[in-house]
Enzyme design. Structure first.
Site, mmCIF file in Angstrom:
data_model
loop_
_atom_site.group_PDB
_atom_site.id
_atom_site.type_symbol
_atom_site.label_atom_id
_atom_site.label_comp_id
_atom_site.label_asym_id
_atom_site.label_seq_id
_atom_site.Cartn_x
_atom_site.Cartn_y
_atom_site.Cartn_z
ATOM 1 N N GLU A 106 -1.930 -4.841 -2.233
ATOM 2 C CA GLU A 106 -1.710 -5.817 -1.155
ATOM 3 C C GLU A 106 -2.056 -7.254 -1.536
ATOM 4 O O GLU A 106 -2.170 -8.114 -0.664
ATOM 5 C CB GLU A 106 -2.422 -5.401 0.149
ATOM 6 N N ASP A 164 -10.320 -0.397 3.346
ATOM 7 C CA ASP A 164 -9.185 -1.057 3.997
ATOM 8 C C ASP A 164 -9.580 -1.478 5.415
ATOM 9 O O ASP A 164 -10.361 -0.785 6.077
ATOM 10 C CB ASP A 164 -8.030 -0.033 4.057
ATOM 11 N N ASP A 167 -7.164 -6.468 1.728
ATOM 12 C CA ASP A 167 -7.461 -6.937 3.090
ATOM 13 C C ASP A 167 -8.711 -6.275 3.659
ATOM 14 O O ASP A 167 -9.116 -6.551 4.790
ATOM 15 C CB ASP A 167 -6.243 -6.829 4.017
ATOM 16 N N HIS A 219 3.700 0.663 4.349
ATOM 17 C CA HIS A 219 2.324 0.403 3.880
ATOM 18 C C HIS A 219 1.292 0.801 4.941
ATOM 19 O O HIS A 219 0.117 0.962 4.607
ATOM 20 C CB HIS A 219 2.118 -1.044 3.412
ATOM 21 N N HIS A 223 0.791 -1.230 0.000
ATOM 22 C CA HIS A 223 0.000 0.000 0.000
ATOM 23 C C HIS A 223 0.828 1.288 0.000
ATOM 24 O O HIS A 223 0.283 2.373 -0.179
ATOM 25 C CB HIS A 223 -1.013 -0.012 1.152
ATOM 26 N N HIS A 276 -7.363 -1.383 7.591
ATOM 27 C CA HIS A 276 -6.411 -0.548 8.333
ATOM 28 C C HIS A 276 -6.555 0.918 7.938
ATOM 29 O O HIS A 276 -6.980 1.224 6.817
ATOM 30 C CB HIS A 276 -4.985 -1.000 8.021
ATOM 31 N N ASP A 327 -7.562 -1.764 -0.757
ATOM 32 C CA ASP A 327 -6.629 -2.729 -0.157
ATOM 33 C C ASP A 327 -7.411 -4.032 -0.053
ATOM 34 O O ASP A 327 -8.497 -4.063 0.566
ATOM 35 C CB ASP A 327 -6.223 -2.191 1.226
ATOM 36 N N ASP A 383 -3.910 3.106 7.858
ATOM 37 C CA ASP A 383 -2.701 3.522 7.136
ATOM 38 C C ASP A 383 -2.355 4.996 7.369
ATOM 39 O O ASP A 383 -1.919 5.708 6.461
ATOM 40 C CB ASP A 383 -2.824 3.192 5.635
HETATM 41 N N1 ARG Z 1 -1.161 -0.680 11.296
HETATM 42 C C1 ARG Z 1 -0.202 -1.693 10.996
HETATM 43 C C2 ARG Z 1 1.178 -1.072 10.744
HETATM 44 O O1 ARG Z 1 1.331 0.107 10.789
HETATM 45 C C3 ARG Z 1 -0.631 -2.498 9.779
HETATM 46 C C4 ARG Z 1 -0.711 -1.722 8.506
HETATM 47 C C5 ARG Z 1 -1.234 -2.561 7.386
HETATM 48 N N2 ARG Z 1 -1.322 -1.800 6.178
HETATM 49 C C6 ARG Z 1 -1.603 -2.333 5.000
HETATM 50 N N3 ARG Z 1 -1.567 -1.508 3.953
HETATM 51 N N4 ARG Z 1 -1.866 -3.595 4.845
HETATM 52 O O2 ARG Z 1 2.124 -1.761 10.516
HETATM 53 MN MN MN Z 2 -3.742 -0.576 3.439
HETATM 54 MN MN MN Z 3 -4.944 -3.089 4.999
#
Ligand code: ARG
Ligand code: MN
Ligand code: MN
Ligand code: MN
Length: 307
Positions: A276, A124, A229, A141, A102, A126, A227, A128
């Site tokens: 991702e 997402d 996920d 990411h 990401h 998350h 994303d 991010d």
């Molecule tokens: N918040 C976690 C981190 O900062 C997970 C981030 C996941 N991001 C993603 N693009 N899959 O590491």
């Molecule tokens: Mn993400």
């Molecule tokens: Mn994510």
């Protein structure tokens, strides 16, 4: 509609190796055919340059805050990707960036905002929104929105000269894994966060409609960042940071159809990315295939076609 596929085969921003093969897997799953079926004429410009992480120095750090991996490499990718995205929009087509982790969103957003004010809808699990000083992992990411919003930790990195991503036009959809400090930063931000609870309460239609309305309000267009996920790991197993309790296959399609409808009414979709996808963790390329189907829905595909 015309789309231009741009591959960004990076895993600099993620822990789990393999996400750099995402663009290849997504193409192999039939992205171009899916789009042509949807009535979108598309060209594929190939990949931006991203040397394998093994050939780079893993200890490269942000100068000020020492907790972000591969920042120099990510900066180089962002630069080239931003130019491709900007040129695509200037040529009247819709950029479809396929990742890669990401962190590629830093380049997508920069390119989409090169000549415009933009918003973004961030589909997402998350947020991010971590910065080098707040990230528990050091993985970029988890930081692209902080980067795109000009967080001070990135001072000196070339993307820090802020693109015109308006903080008020940032909308998260489907959050369910947010770090503690990051959650406080989301609450303090000018953006709007819709969590999985909001989707459960109001339904995917209402949430996506509100998200597109907020993200597009008063700006020139919206960058849709998908994303994989965001979906439940049962539907999308091929991702590096799976979190259970995500949206279903049907909710995901419905959301992308609403993106397309909003675009038909308001010409709001400026650019899109699907990121991702990790083929090493995937099952029979299912997640890559899902990425192609969802991109087609966002770009206007309908079950019975259009007259
Ligand atoms: N918040 C976690 C981190 O900062 C997970 C981030 C996941 N991001 C993603 N693009 N899959 O590491
Ligand atoms: Mn993400
Ligand atoms: Mn994510
Ligand atoms: Mn409307």
């Amino acid at each position: 509609k015309q789309a231009r596929i741009i591959g960004a085969p990076t895993d600099y921003g993620a822990n789990r190796r393999g996400v750099d093969m995402g663009p290849s897997a997504i193409r192999y799953a039939g992205l171009a055919d899916q789009l042509e079926d949807a009535g979108v004429s598309c060209t594929d410009v190939g990949d931006v340059t991203a040397p394998p992480a093994e050939t780079q120095d893993a200890d490269k750090r942000v100068p000020e805050e020492g907790n972000a991996k591969f920042v120099e490499e990510i900066e180089a990718v962002s630069h080239e990707l931003a130019e491709e995205v900007e040129a695509t929009i200037a040529g009247g087509a819709t950029p479809l960036v396929v990742g890669g982790d990401h962190s590629v969103a830093i380049g997508s957003l920069r390119g989409a905002a090169a000549d415009a004010d933009i918003g973004t809808v961030w589909f997402d699990a998350h947020a991010d929104l971590n910065a080098p000083s707040t990230s528990p992992s050091g993985n970029v990411h988890g930081m692209p929105l902080a980067a795109a919003l000009g967080h001070r930790d990135f001072a000196g990195v070339d993307w820090a000269t802020a693109p015109r991503l308006n903080p008020e036009n940032v909308v998260w959809v489907g959050l369910r894994s947010v770090d503690d400090q990051e959650a406080a930063d989301v609450r303090d931000s000018a953006g709007t966060a819709f969590t999985m609870s909001d989707i459960d309460e109001h339904g995917i239609d209402e949430i996506t409609e509100r998200a597109m309305a907020i993200a597009s309000d008063g700006v020139d267009g919206v960058h849709v960042s998908l994303d994989l996920d965001w979906l439940d790991p049962n539907e999308a197993p091929g991702v590096g940071t799976p979190v259970r309790g995500g949206v279903t296959y049907r909710e995901a399609h419905r959301a992308m159809e609403i993106v397309a409808e909003h675009d038909r009414e308001h010409d709001s979709l400026r650019s899109m990315e699907a990121v991702e996808v990790n083929p090493i963790l995937d099952e029979h390329n299912e997640t890559a295939h899902l990425a192609t189907e969802l991109a087609a829905s966002a770009l206007g595909k309908r079950i019975l076609g259009r007259e």
